[in-house]
Design a protein around this motif. Sequence first.
Motif, mmCIF file in Angstrom:
data_model
loop_
_atom_site.group_PDB
_atom_site.id
_atom_site.type_symbol
_atom_site.label_atom_id
_atom_site.label_comp_id
_atom_site.label_asym_id
_atom_site.label_seq_id
_atom_site.Cartn_x
_atom_site.Cartn_y
_atom_site.Cartn_z
ATOM 1 N N SER A 175 0.838 -1.198 0.000
ATOM 2 C CA SER A 175 0.000 0.000 0.000
ATOM 3 C C SER A 175 0.871 1.246 0.000
ATOM 4 O O SER A 175 2.094 1.181 0.190
ATOM 5 N N LYS A 176 0.212 2.379 -0.157
ATOM 6 C CA LYS A 176 0.890 3.660 -0.021
ATOM 7 C C LYS A 176 1.465 3.806 1.386
ATOM 8 O O LYS A 176 2.579 4.321 1.571
ATOM 9 N N GLU A 177 0.714 3.351 2.367
ATOM 10 C CA GLU A 177 1.163 3.449 3.753
ATOM 11 C C GLU A 177 2.454 2.671 3.961
ATOM 12 O O GLU A 177 3.377 3.134 4.653
ATOM 13 N N GLU A 178 2.521 1.493 3.360
ATOM 14 C CA GLU A 178 3.726 0.680 3.552
ATOM 15 C C GLU A 178 4.939 1.314 2.900
ATOM 16 O O GLU A 178 6.025 1.351 3.489
ATOM 17 N N LEU A 186 7.211 13.085 7.551
ATOM 18 C CA LEU A 186 7.439 12.040 8.549
ATOM 19 C C LEU A 186 6.952 12.495 9.923
ATOM 20 O O LEU A 186 6.289 11.742 10.647
ATOM 21 N N GLU A 187 7.275 13.723 10.268
ATOM 22 C CA GLU A 187 6.826 14.251 11.562
ATOM 23 C C GLU A 187 5.309 14.327 11.618
ATOM 24 O O GLU A 187 4.686 13.992 12.631
ATOM 25 N N GLN A 188 4.703 14.750 10.523
ATOM 26 C CA GLN A 188 3.240 14.861 10.470
ATOM 27 C C GLN A 188 2.581 13.498 10.616
ATOM 28 O O GLN A 188 1.631 13.333 11.408
ATOM 29 N N GLN A 189 3.050 12.505 9.862
ATOM 30 C CA GLN A 189 2.443 11.180 9.923
ATOM 31 C C GLN A 189 2.695 10.495 11.253
ATOM 32 O O GLN A 189 1.912 9.634 11.669
ATOM 33 N N ALA A 190 3.765 10.866 11.916
ATOM 34 C CA ALA A 190 4.069 10.275 13.225
ATOM 35 C C ALA A 190 2.980 10.576 14.252
ATOM 36 O O ALA A 190 2.829 9.849 15.237
ATOM 37 N N ARG A 191 2.196 11.611 14.000
ATOM 38 C CA ARG A 191 1.136 11.971 14.950
ATOM 39 C C ARG A 191 -0.035 11.006 14.898
ATOM 40 O O ARG A 191 -0.789 10.888 15.859
ATOM 41 N N VAL A 210 8.522 2.360 4.638
ATOM 42 C CA VAL A 210 9.824 1.911 4.153
ATOM 43 C C VAL A 210 10.722 3.114 3.887
ATOM 44 O O VAL A 210 11.928 3.067 4.149
ATOM 45 N N LEU A 211 10.155 4.202 3.398
ATOM 46 C CA LEU A 211 10.935 5.419 3.231
ATOM 47 C C LEU A 211 11.458 5.933 4.571
ATOM 48 O O LEU A 211 12.597 6.399 4.673
ATOM 49 N N ALA A 212 10.635 5.833 5.603
ATOM 50 C CA ALA A 212 11.076 6.247 6.936
ATOM 51 C C ALA A 212 12.257 5.398 7.398
ATOM 52 O O ALA A 212 13.213 5.914 7.984
ATOM 53 N N VAL A 213 12.200 4.104 7.131
ATOM 54 C CA VAL A 213 13.315 3.215 7.476
ATOM 55 C C VAL A 213 14.565 3.629 6.699
ATOM 56 O O VAL A 213 15.677 3.658 7.237
ATOM 57 N N ARG A 214 14.401 3.969 5.433
ATOM 58 C CA ARG A 214 15.544 4.360 4.610
ATOM 59 C C ARG A 214 16.187 5.633 5.150
ATOM 60 O O ARG A 214 17.421 5.748 5.182
ATOM 61 N N ASP A 224 0.148 7.721 12.907
ATOM 62 C CA ASP A 224 0.533 6.359 12.523
ATOM 63 C C ASP A 224 1.546 5.836 13.540
ATOM 64 O O ASP A 224 2.652 6.356 13.648
ATOM 65 N N GLU A 225 1.163 4.811 14.272
ATOM 66 C CA GLU A 225 2.016 4.301 15.341
ATOM 67 C C GLU A 225 3.356 3.795 14.809
ATOM 68 O O GLU A 225 4.402 4.009 15.431
ATOM 69 N N ASP A 226 3.334 3.131 13.663
ATOM 70 C CA ASP A 226 4.575 2.610 13.100
ATOM 71 C C ASP A 226 5.510 3.744 12.679
ATOM 72 O O ASP A 226 6.713 3.699 12.932
ATOM 73 N N VAL A 227 4.949 4.760 12.041
ATOM 74 C CA VAL A 227 5.765 5.905 11.642
ATOM 75 C C VAL A 227 6.263 6.649 12.871
ATOM 76 O O VAL A 227 7.404 7.138 12.900
ATOM 77 N N ARG A 228 5.436 6.715 13.925
ATOM 78 C CA ARG A 228 5.851 7.382 15.155
ATOM 79 C C ARG A 228 7.096 6.709 15.748
ATOM 80 O O ARG A 228 8.045 7.380 16.165
ATOM 81 N N ALA A 229 7.099 5.381 15.751
ATOM 82 C CA ALA A 229 8.262 4.662 16.279
ATOM 83 C C ALA A 229 9.499 4.925 15.433
ATOM 84 O O ALA A 229 10.606 5.129 15.953
ATOM 85 N N LEU A 230 9.327 4.941 14.118
ATOM 86 C CA LEU A 230 10.455 5.209 13.227
ATOM 87 C C LEU A 230 10.936 6.652 13.372
ATOM 88 O O LEU A 230 12.140 6.921 13.354
ATOM 89 N N TRP A 231 10.004 7.590 13.508
ATOM 90 C CA TRP A 231 10.370 8.988 13.688
ATOM 91 C C TRP A 231 11.185 9.173 14.961
ATOM 92 O O TRP A 231 12.160 9.926 14.997
#
Length: 212
Positions: A63-66, A118-123, A70-74, A125-132
Amino acid sequence: MARTPKTWAVRTARDRTEAPARARLLDAAETVFARLGYGPATVAGITTEAEVSRAGFYVYFASKEEVFRVLAVRVRDAFLAAQEVPGVDTDDVHAVARASVAAFVAAYARHAALMPLLEQQARTDEDVRALWQEIRERPVHRHARYIRRLVAEGRARPVTEPLAVARAVGAMSVEFARQVAARRIGHAAAVRDVTAMYLQLLQVAPREDEPR
């Protein structure tokens, strides 16, 4: 020979991770997210940018979310890799400082447009928050450990405790990288200035051959 759906299904995880098409999709996704923002970005827009079919997208991402995660991991991995400084004499504090600052500024400048998203989505999305959180904290704490080692070896006398120095250097590097990304200053000038301030915070005397 054309690949059948079954052939794709049995490809290894390593194959999927290292495939050139996946890298193109990631680069395209970063471009589309940076240009449009998270909400308006679509899988169709990403595949068009990458010149990869929609079916090809779903070989690598669900998905777009995934793909955003993955970009956050990169990004996280790019910042951590900036501290590795391969080929640099790790006993040379000046060389390590210059190389690590150069690598971090380059990495941040490359991904600067993605950082607010990334900062915006961290608010939300729990997974993005952890990566952020990792993006913000892991490089800083790794850097602080390096400064503590310098102190223990008697090679630096930082002006304050190592974690505070690491945070200060990180903040300076981010600000200068933003200026580089905006083309207000050049990469070499940013590296020169941040490195000089970093060495001052470490209270390491500049070398005679240090760029000024």
